[in-house]
Write a protein that holds these residues in place. Structure first.
Motif, short mmCIF file in Angstrom:
data_model
loop_
_atom_site.label_atom_id
_atom_site.label_comp_id
_atom_site.label_asym_id
_atom_site.label_seq_id
_atom_site.Cartn_x
_atom_site.Cartn_y
_atom_site.Cartn_z
N VAL A 45 37.17 7.45 9.67
CA VAL A 45 35.96 7.87 10.40
C VAL A 45 36.15 9.29 10.96
N GLY A 46 37.31 9.50 11.57
CA GLY A 46 37.62 10.84 12.07
C GLY A 46 37.24 11.03 13.52
N ILE A 47 37.40 12.23 13.98
CA ILE A 47 37.10 12.55 15.37
C ILE A 47 36.42 13.92 15.42
N ALA A 76 36.90 19.54 25.87
CA ALA A 76 35.83 19.26 24.90
C ALA A 76 35.96 17.84 24.38
N VAL A 77 37.19 17.31 24.44
CA VAL A 77 37.44 15.98 23.89
C VAL A 77 38.15 15.14 24.95
N GLU A 78 37.63 13.94 25.17
CA GLU A 78 38.26 13.07 26.16
C GLU A 78 39.48 12.38 25.58
N THR A 79 40.50 12.25 26.37
CA THR A 79 41.72 11.57 25.91
C THR A 79 41.40 10.10 25.64
N ALA A 80 41.82 9.62 24.47
CA ALA A 80 41.58 8.21 24.13
C ALA A 80 42.58 7.77 23.08
N ILE A 81 42.64 6.48 22.85
CA ILE A 81 43.57 5.94 21.85
C ILE A 81 42.77 5.43 20.65
N VAL A 131 44.99 10.55 21.47
CA VAL A 131 44.43 11.86 21.10
C VAL A 131 44.06 12.58 22.39
N GLU A 132 44.69 13.72 22.62
CA GLU A 132 44.36 14.48 23.84
C GLU A 132 44.20 15.96 23.51
N GLN A 164 51.79 9.08 18.66
CA GLN A 164 51.79 7.64 18.43
C GLN A 164 52.18 6.91 19.71
N VAL A 165 51.44 5.87 20.05
CA VAL A 165 51.76 5.15 21.30
C VAL A 165 52.35 3.78 20.97
#
Ligand code: GLA
Length: 730
Positions: free
Chosen positions: A710-712, A696-701, A684-685, A729-730
């Protein structure tokens, strides 16, 4: 054939315990993946609807539905005709009413036969022949099913061989019936110029509610021909039963919702018969427009995704294809431009990184130059002062800049200040002896007249003949029809509104025969003409002249129930006070375009736009051809959130926008995503980050499971008013 199962056998059954004698009935069952429409021919040979709803496991159970139906209705004599004829036994709102050649106004329609054919692997068509036992008058009812998308279309062909003309005083496309063990909630829309698609919801009460248009052209200005009806309770995005539908017609429509004494809901949709008694000659066929509808038992989200799939697969021109990003000059210049200025804008298109430059209104007219909206419409020759070298030099300049070139036309219209108006007064829709009444200083050309059809076709054909590399047309329609009257139709003025649209479609058909795929935008002073009949000839539509992104969040939210993103043009303009990022992020939810003065952008804004266009190009396939999920409603929360997920669920893009301006407004909790693969991992980036600003949002998997359960939190707040997240998708 997998999608139509017909109970060809005549079913015999007794109404148990009532002592009613045996009845002979035939059921015609039409299926889609989840739903069934069951029609019944009764012992009097009338065709009724006994069921429309979720498909039953066992085909044989529909005969039980029939038995129940008759028990429920036997005391009242209510018969839910599948196409209610007026003036005989059925006293509910008719779908069809006629005056026969001898002046008689009664109509009865008896079942004669039916056939079903496969149109393709997924599409079938049932045709049911109905005849009046007394008059030489018949109706062929058509039901087309799009199996996988759960969509049905219905329409009728009407013909007669009576001794003289028959007048059709009502001629709807379809007559639906929903069983009355529910409450029904109607979602309808109203609007005006720059205020399209305002939703209203009401509980349907007994009697008839009518949604209609009498505006002729620009028919959807005050009300579009689409609606939703929820069953039992108002449907949500993911739960509840909801029917969505609309008429495929560019002209006057009439949608009626009648709740009868037994609480059944009848929906009749068709051309508006107001001031439109249609004279049908012996042997002529009258085919109504199609009415499309879908029923979802999983809320509005599923219904709209079904519609989007169907629209891209079957309705919108080149629905599976690509679209072009563009720079439009309308708000950048209005009528005030010349060749030099346009060439600068063409170069700006390249600088920005869009695919096409679109020249808007104001390029034509010499005796009456189009320097404002009061003159020139009808005179489709380049204005020599503004464009001494014609359009050709602009097309060439676009080519030099490696962008395409498109052009605006409004070929159905005429300004009284024009050569055309003087040369062909009989081509203009007006009433002799009455004062002319203008809408945006213009009048409508009489498209019932084949000569006018040739002229309108010629406007497009000449442009392409002279400029074969012309790559896009914006087709506008800015006036309603006042003083409806056609010189050409003489005494048959009741045919006017209908024949106008038929004339328009015939022109569009000719254009598409010669130019099958050239992208065309359907525009009508904004969203004054949007429907699936017309979109068969167009690749996209202009939802509204109002491009204030805050307004567009709401407007596009509503349009998106009925139309997919790839057909929804959305431009970044100077409307609204929001920063360029907010404006661009909102426009990225549709077919992205710009209508700004590029040289007025500061360097960082320009850099932001260039990067956003690149991001859009990388994601546009998912936005245009993926599945749309409305995650959080602007009506219910501080922020609106919308996601597009690719068909393979490998990629998604989530747009979240702040829509409230109160203290601490924002997304304080995570937003749950939809349509992902639970067991897949996604990076998610944040994209479209304004240069120099912290994301506003840090890149993470995250796992799909986590993102959906849960969501983001996109961390939208008054500092980050819009956040765009890309999931891969990774
Ligand atoms: C209509 C359209 C606008 C623009 C003008 C030109 O209002 O909706 O986008 O093309 O016409 O006159």
């Amino acid at each position: 054939m997998k999608n139509i199962k017909q109970s060809a056998a005549w079913l015999l059954f007794a109404l148990s315990g009532t002592g009613t004698p045996l009845l002979a009935q035939q059921l015609i069952t039409v299926n889609t993946k989840s739903n069934a429409l069951v029609l019944e021919v009764n012992k009097d040979k009338e065709l009724g609807t006994i069921y429309f709803g979720e498909k039953l496991e066992k085909e044989a159970d529909y005969s039980r539905v029939s038995a129940q139906y008759h028990q429920g209705n036997e005391y009242t004599g209510i018969y839910n005709s599948a196409y209610t004829p007026a003036g005989s036994k059925n006293l509910f709102e008719p779908a069809i009413a006629v005056t026969h050649a001898d002046g008689n106004i009664s109509l009865s329609l008896h079942y004669v036969s039916h056939t079903t054919k496969a149109v393709s692997k997924d599409v079938s068509q049932t045709e049911i022949v109905l005849k009046d036992p007394v008059y030489a008058f018949e109706v062929h009812l058509f039901i087309k099913t799009f199996y996988a998308n759960d969509i049905m279309e219905q329409w009728a062909t009407i013909k007669h061989t009576e001794k003289g003309n028959v007048t059709l005083t009502k001629y709807a496309s379809a007559n639906l019936y929903l069983k009355g063990n529910n409450d029904f909630y109607l979602n309808q829309y109203h609007g005006d110029w720059a205020r399209e698609m305002n939703p209203e919801q009401s509980h349907l009460t007994h009697g008839i509610k009518v949604l209609d248009s009498k505006l002729g052209t620009r028919a959807d200005l005050f009300q579009p021909p689409v609606f939703m009806v929820s069953l039992e309770k108002p449907a949500g995005e993911d739960e509840g039963k909801v029917l969505m539908g609309g008429l495929e017609w560019a002209g006057n429509f009439r949608n009626e919702f009648e709740v009868d004494p037994l609480n059944n809901l009848r929906i009749i949709s068709g051309i508006n018969n107001a001031s439109a008694n249609y004279v049908l000659k012996k042997g002529e066929n009258f085919t109504t427009p199609k009415f499309w509808y879908t029923l979802s038992t999983h809320g509005k989200g599923q219904a709209s995704r079904n519609i989007h799939n169907w629209a891209r697969d079957y309705k919108i021109l080149d629905g599976k294809g690509d679209r072009m990003t563009l720079l439009n000059n309308w708000e950048a210049t209005y009528f005030d431009f010349d060749e030099t200025k346009l060439k600068e804008l063409i170069a700006d298109s390249k600088k920005l990184g869009v695919d096409l430059f679109l020249l808007d209104d104001g390029w034509f007219g010499n005796t009456h130059p189009r320097n404002g909206d009061t003159a020139g419409l009808g005179d489709w020759q380049e204005n020599k002062k503004k464009l001494p070298n014609g359009i050709g030099t602009l097309v060439q300049s676009a080519k030099d800049n490696k962008v395409k070139f498109g052009i605006w036309i409004e070929p159905e219209m005429v300004n009284p200040k024009s050569d055309l108006y003087k040369q062909h007064p009989d081509w203009v829709v007006k009433q002799e002896g009455r004062p002319e009444h203008y809408f945006r200083n213009q009048l409508v050309l009489d498209l019932t007249n084949p000569k006018v059809q040739d002229f309108v076709y010629g406007v497009v054909d000449n442009l392409f003949t002279k400029n074969p590399e012309l790559a896009y047309i914006k087709w506008d329609c800015n006036a309603v029809i006042y003083n409806a009257n056609s010189k050409y139709l003489k005494e048959n003025q009741g045919n006017f509104y209908t024949d106008y649209v038929k004339g328009l479609y015939s022109v569009l058909q000719r254009i598409r025969t010669k130019y099958p795929k050239v992208p065309m935008m359907l525009c009508s002073g904004g969203g004054g003409r949007v429907d699936y009949g017309t979109l068969e000839y167009f690749t996209e539509f202009w939802p509204s002249d109002n491009t204030d992104p805050m307004e567009r969040i709401y407007m596009q939210w509503e349009y998106s129930y009925f139309y997919p993103a790839l057909a929804t043009a959305a431009h970044v303009t100077d409307w609204g006070k929001q920063p360029i990022k907010f404006r661009t992020d909102v426009a990225m939810m549709g077919r992205l375009g710009f209508d700004i003065v590029v040289k007025h952008l500061n360097d960082t804004d320009l850099q932001y736009c260039q990067e956003a266009i690149q991001n859009y190009n990388a994601l546009r396939n998912t936005i245009w051809h993926g599945d749309q999920y409305r995650l959080q409603s602007p009506y219910e929360a501080d922020a609106a959130s919308v996601a597009y997920v690719s068909k393979d669920s490998n990629e998604a893009v989530v747009f979240t926008y702040l829509v409230k301006n109160r203290y601490e407004a924002g997304t304080h909790t995570p937003i749950k995503l939809k349509g992902l693969k639970a067991d897949a991992q996604y990076k998610v980036e944040e994209i479209n980050v304004y240069p120099g600003k912290k994301p506003a949002v840090e890149t993470a998997i995250y796992s799909g499971d986590f993102l959906m359960k849960v969501g983001i939190n996109p961390n939208v707040n008054t500092y980050n008013t819009s956040v765009v997240l890309k999931l891969t998708q990774v």
